[in-house]
Design a protein around this motif. Structure first.
Motif, PDB file in Angstrom:
ATOM      1  N   GLY A  28       1.143  11.365 -24.630  1.00 27.93           N
ATOM      2  CA  GLY A  28       0.698  12.409 -25.541  1.00 27.93           C
ATOM      3  C   GLY A  28      -0.586  12.098 -26.278  1.00 27.93           C
ATOM      4  N   GLY A  29      -1.270  11.042 -25.891  1.00 34.92           N
ATOM      5  CA  GLY A  29      -2.563  10.725 -26.497  1.00 34.92           C
ATOM      6  C   GLY A  29      -2.498   9.755 -27.654  1.00 34.92           C
ATOM      7  N   GLY A  30      -1.375   9.033 -27.801  1.00 31.50           N
ATOM      8  CA  GLY A  30      -1.210   8.135 -28.939  1.00 31.50           C
ATOM      9  C   GLY A  30      -1.474   6.668 -28.637  1.00 31.50           C
ATOM     10  N   ALA A  31      -2.425   6.389 -27.740  1.00 27.35           N
ATOM     11  CA  ALA A  31      -2.709   4.996 -27.378  1.00 27.35           C
ATOM     12  C   ALA A  31      -3.138   4.180 -28.590  1.00 27.35           C
ATOM     13  N   ARG A  32      -3.913   4.783 -29.503  1.00 25.85           N
ATOM     14  CA  ARG A  32      -4.396   4.048 -30.681  1.00 25.85           C
ATOM     15  C   ARG A  32      -3.228   3.544 -31.527  1.00 25.85           C
ATOM     16  N   ALA A  33      -2.215   4.365 -31.685  1.00 26.96           N
ATOM     17  CA  ALA A  33      -1.068   3.963 -32.505  1.00 26.96           C
ATOM     18  C   ALA A  33      -0.253   2.860 -31.843  1.00 26.96           C
ATOM     19  N   LEU A  34      -0.321   2.745 -30.525  1.00 25.46           N
ATOM     20  CA  LEU A  34       0.474   1.743 -29.809  1.00 25.46           C
ATOM     21  C   LEU A  34      -0.232   0.400 -29.671  1.00 25.46           C
ATOM     22  N   ARG A  35      -1.538   0.363 -29.878  1.00 26.27           N
ATOM     23  CA  ARG A  35      -2.287  -0.864 -29.606  1.00 26.27           C
ATOM     24  C   ARG A  35      -1.857  -2.059 -30.449  1.00 26.27           C
ATOM     25  N   PRO A  36      -1.441  -1.883 -31.701  1.00 26.26           N
ATOM     26  CA  PRO A  36      -0.977  -3.068 -32.433  1.00 26.26           C
ATOM     27  C   PRO A  36       0.246  -3.741 -31.819  1.00 26.26           C
ATOM     28  N   GLY A  37       1.068  -2.983 -31.093  1.00 22.14           N
ATOM     29  CA  GLY A  37       2.299  -3.548 -30.556  1.00 22.14           C
ATOM     30  C   GLY A  37       2.270  -3.850 -29.076  1.00 22.14           C
ATOM     31  N   PHE A  38       1.244  -3.373 -28.355  1.00 19.59           N
ATOM     32  CA  PHE A  38       1.177  -3.578 -26.909  1.00 19.59           C
ATOM     33  C   PHE A  38      -0.240  -3.997 -26.539  1.00 19.59           C
ATOM     34  N   SER A  39      -0.344  -4.822 -25.491  1.00 18.53           N
ATOM     35  CA  SER A  39      -1.654  -5.256 -25.039  1.00 18.53           C
ATOM     36  C   SER A  39      -2.387  -4.107 -24.360  1.00 18.53           C
ATOM     37  N   GLU A  40      -3.720  -4.202 -24.366  1.00 26.39           N
ATOM     38  CA  GLU A  40      -4.525  -3.177 -23.711  1.00 26.39           C
ATOM     39  C   GLU A  40      -4.194  -3.108 -22.226  1.00 26.39           C
ATOM     40  N   GLN A  41      -3.948  -4.269 -21.616  1.00 26.91           N
ATOM     41  CA  GLN A  41      -3.611  -4.307 -20.195  1.00 26.91           C
ATOM     42  C   GLN A  41      -2.311  -3.560 -19.921  1.00 26.91           C
ATOM     43  N   ALA A  42      -1.337  -3.718 -20.809  1.00 27.48           N
ATOM     44  CA  ALA A  42      -0.049  -3.046 -20.618  1.00 27.48           C
ATOM     45  C   ALA A  42      -0.197  -1.530 -20.723  1.00 27.48           C
ATOM     46  N   LEU A  43      -0.974  -1.063 -21.689  1.00 25.07           N
ATOM     47  CA  LEU A  43      -1.155   0.372 -21.863  1.00 25.07           C
ATOM     48  C   LEU A  43      -1.929   0.977 -20.699  1.00 25.07           C
ATOM     49  N   ARG A  44      -2.999   0.316 -20.295  1.00 25.74           N
ATOM     50  CA  ARG A  44      -3.790   0.826 -19.173  1.00 25.74           C
ATOM     51  C   ARG A  44      -2.976   0.815 -17.886  1.00 25.74           C
ATOM     52  N   GLY A  45      -2.209  -0.238 -17.692  1.00 25.52           N
ATOM     53  CA  GLY A  45      -1.393  -0.329 -16.487  1.00 25.52           C
ATOM     54  C   GLY A  45      -0.305   0.737 -16.443  1.00 25.52           C
ATOM     55  N   ALA A  46       0.335   0.978 -17.595  1.00 23.04           N
ATOM     56  CA  ALA A  46       1.402   1.978 -17.639  1.00 23.04           C
ATOM     57  C   ALA A  46       0.860   3.378 -17.371  1.00 23.04           C
ATOM     58  N   PHE A  47      -0.271   3.717 -17.989  1.00 24.46           N
ATOM     59  CA  PHE A  47      -0.829   5.061 -17.793  1.00 24.46           C
ATOM     60  C   PHE A  47      -1.316   5.235 -16.355  1.00 24.46           C
ATOM     61  N   ALA A  48      -1.967   4.203 -15.807  1.00 24.21           N
ATOM     62  CA  ALA A  48      -2.445   4.287 -14.422  1.00 24.21           C
ATOM     63  C   ALA A  48      -1.279   4.465 -13.464  1.00 24.21           C
ATOM     64  N   SER A  49      -0.185   3.735 -13.714  1.00 24.92           N
ATOM     65  CA  SER A  49       0.993   3.863 -12.861  1.00 24.92           C
ATOM     66  C   SER A  49       1.588   5.264 -12.947  1.00 24.92           C
TER      67      SER A  49
END
Length: 494
Positions: free
Chosen positions: A427-448
């Motif tokens: 839903g576009g909330g990557a900024r709110a998740l960055r403190p708790g998840f690595s950038e690699q994890a977020l990019r990988g999850a969205f790409a998948s």
């Protein structure tokens, strides 16, 4: 041309209503940040408009034949403008979704009357010229939407993608009242209110079920109840149409193999080609960090290819078998989706370009020919109804595609992220998740998730293309005096 006034009035309204199908896509991340909208609410911002447009298109066309096409068109523009104002002033996602639905109601009244109004003014060569200009404007709206949406979002703000409709609506109403004569259908038909109601309920319940399946699960009570409601209202629609004196859809058309094939292709087309684009926009802006303008420009390979090929198809392949243009185009779109489904955590938007171009080429084959395929798949006296049905299922397919591919996206994301985090990211909330998840994890999850959604779209496109190739054989020989007359009746019932 005898006069450009009626054509300008109709094309202005058409451009505006089709622009609003795609213009919101680039603004979704900003909407989510400002209003704290969830993924399902963002989906309804897109689907509320497309769904209302699809559900009421046939009914609006029938009503216009009885009440007057210019009157219904102007009423639609006024309602569209009022709803646009409400969209821009909305204080939260719920109010925005409701206003978008009202926009769709107005758009249905406008879209259903465009071609009949042109047909009542222009004849012969002038009619052909008018239809060609109208087609070019329709295609241009889809291309301009993401770019203009990005410019307005990055500039004065996302609310201006709605406010900009207000002055355009004023000009459209003025031109229509001044330049377009009133016209009605050739016969005093009764409006099929019951059929319109049950079809709208079916479309809404089915879309609601698919949207909430991504959050609640396919076997949840709410999802199953929505699917049951969709099934019941579809049964009611069929029963009503069998008894109606002037039905929205003559069910005997479903005995025509070619008609069924064209409807399957039209239903899949918009959903497969464009159903994943809202999530691509969210990915490029919230995960890759692109601006709204740059995010809109990433879709240019698709729109540019589509417009170029559509022009070439119109000039060089006039009269080509519909099974090849529609069926082959859908196969190209499906293949393009497969080509896009190669994203990894390290990918940027350029990885999408080959697939976007292929999808654009396929769109250029399907978009200008699917309505004509519907006309030639049925007896001539049912051409208007068939064309309206094709326009209806195209919009419904887009609404269902956005919902279904969003569900696939979040389901795959949950393989690597907690459920709530997956919905926040989608839903576009990557900024709110960055403190708790690595950038690699977020990019990988969205790409998948995007790979899974694009893969599902690819399967749908290939299956729909194969159905068209199998079911749509040689076109029915037209028995009407002139083809343009049938074309202009296409929108009489949609």
């Amino acid at each position: 041309m005898r006069t450009w006034g009626p054509l300008a009035a109709v094309c202005l309204g058409t451009f505006m209503l089709l622009l609003d199908v795609t213009i919101v896509v680039v603004a979704l991340p900003d909407m989510a940040r400002e209003s704290q909208a969830s993924l399902s609410q963002l989906q309804w911002v897109v689907d509320g408009y497309a769904l209302a447009l699809a559900a009421l298109l046939l009914g609006a066309g029938a009503a216009a034949d009885v009440l007057g096409r210019r009157r219904v068109h102007v009423t639609g523009v006024v309602l569209f403008a009022l709803a646009s104002l409400l969209c821009g002033l909305s204080s939260g996602p719920g109010a925005l979704v409701v206003a978008r639905g009202l926009q769709g109601v107005g758009a249905a009244a406008m879209f259903a009357t465009t071609l009949p109004l042109l047909g009542s003014v222009y004849q012969g060569r002038q009619r052909s010229t008018a239809l060609g200009v109208w087609g070019a404007v329709s295609g241009g709206a889809a291309a301009v939407g993401p770019v203009l949406g990005g410019v307005l979002t990055e500039g004065p703000g996302w609310r201006w993608i709605f406010f900009v409709n207000l002055p355009v609506s004023v000009v459209s109403v003025w031109l229509t009242l001044r330049k377009v004569p009133e016209s009605r259908g050739p016969h005093a038909l009764r409006i099929d209110w019951a059929g319109t109601f049950y079809f709208a309920c079916f479309a809404g319940a089915a879309t609601y079920a698919v949207v909430h399946a991504g959050k609640d699960g396919w076997t949840s009570t709410r999802t199953l109840a929505a699917f049951m409601a969709a099934a019941l209202t579809l049964i009611c629609f069929v029963l009503v149409e069998r008894r109606a004196e002037h039905p929205l859809l003559d069910l005997s058309l479903l005995r025509e193999r070619a008609f069924v094939g064209v409807m399957a292709g039209a239903l899949a087309f918009s959903g497969v080609a464009f159903g994943v684009t809202p999530y691509l926009s969210i990915w490029t802006q919230t995960v890759l960090g692109m601006s709204p303008v740059h995010g809109g420009l990433t879709l240019l390979p698709l729109t540019a290819a589509a417009m170029l090929v559509a022009v070439l198809v119109g000039r060089l392949l006039h009269g080509a078998p519909a099974r090849l243009t529609v069926g082959g185009g859908l196969l190209l779109i499906g293949s393009g989706c497969f080509c896009e489904a190669v994203l990894t955590a390290g990918s940027d938007w350029t990885a999408l370009v080959p697939g976007l171009v292929l999808v654009g080429i396929g769109t250029g084959f399907v978009s200008p020919t699917v309505a004509g395929a519907a006309l030639t798949s049925v007896p001539p006296e049912r051409a208007g109804m068939a064309g309206g049905a094709a326009n209806t299922v195209r919009q419904l397919g887009y609404a269902l595609g956005v919902a279904a591919f969003g569900t696939v996206l979040t389901t795959r994301m949950r393989d690597t992220l907690p459920s709530e985090a997956a919905h926040t990211l989608a839903g576009g909330g990557a900024r709110a998740l960055r403190p708790g998840f690595s950038e690699q994890a977020l990019r990988g999850a969205f790409a998948s998730g995007l790979d899974a959604a694009l893969g599902a779209a690819g399967v749908a496109g290939v299956v729909a293309g194969a159905l068209v190739l199998v079911l749509v054989r040689s076109p029915r020989t037209p028995r009407t005096p002139t083809a343009p007359a049938a074309v202009t009746e296409t929108a009489t019932r949609g």
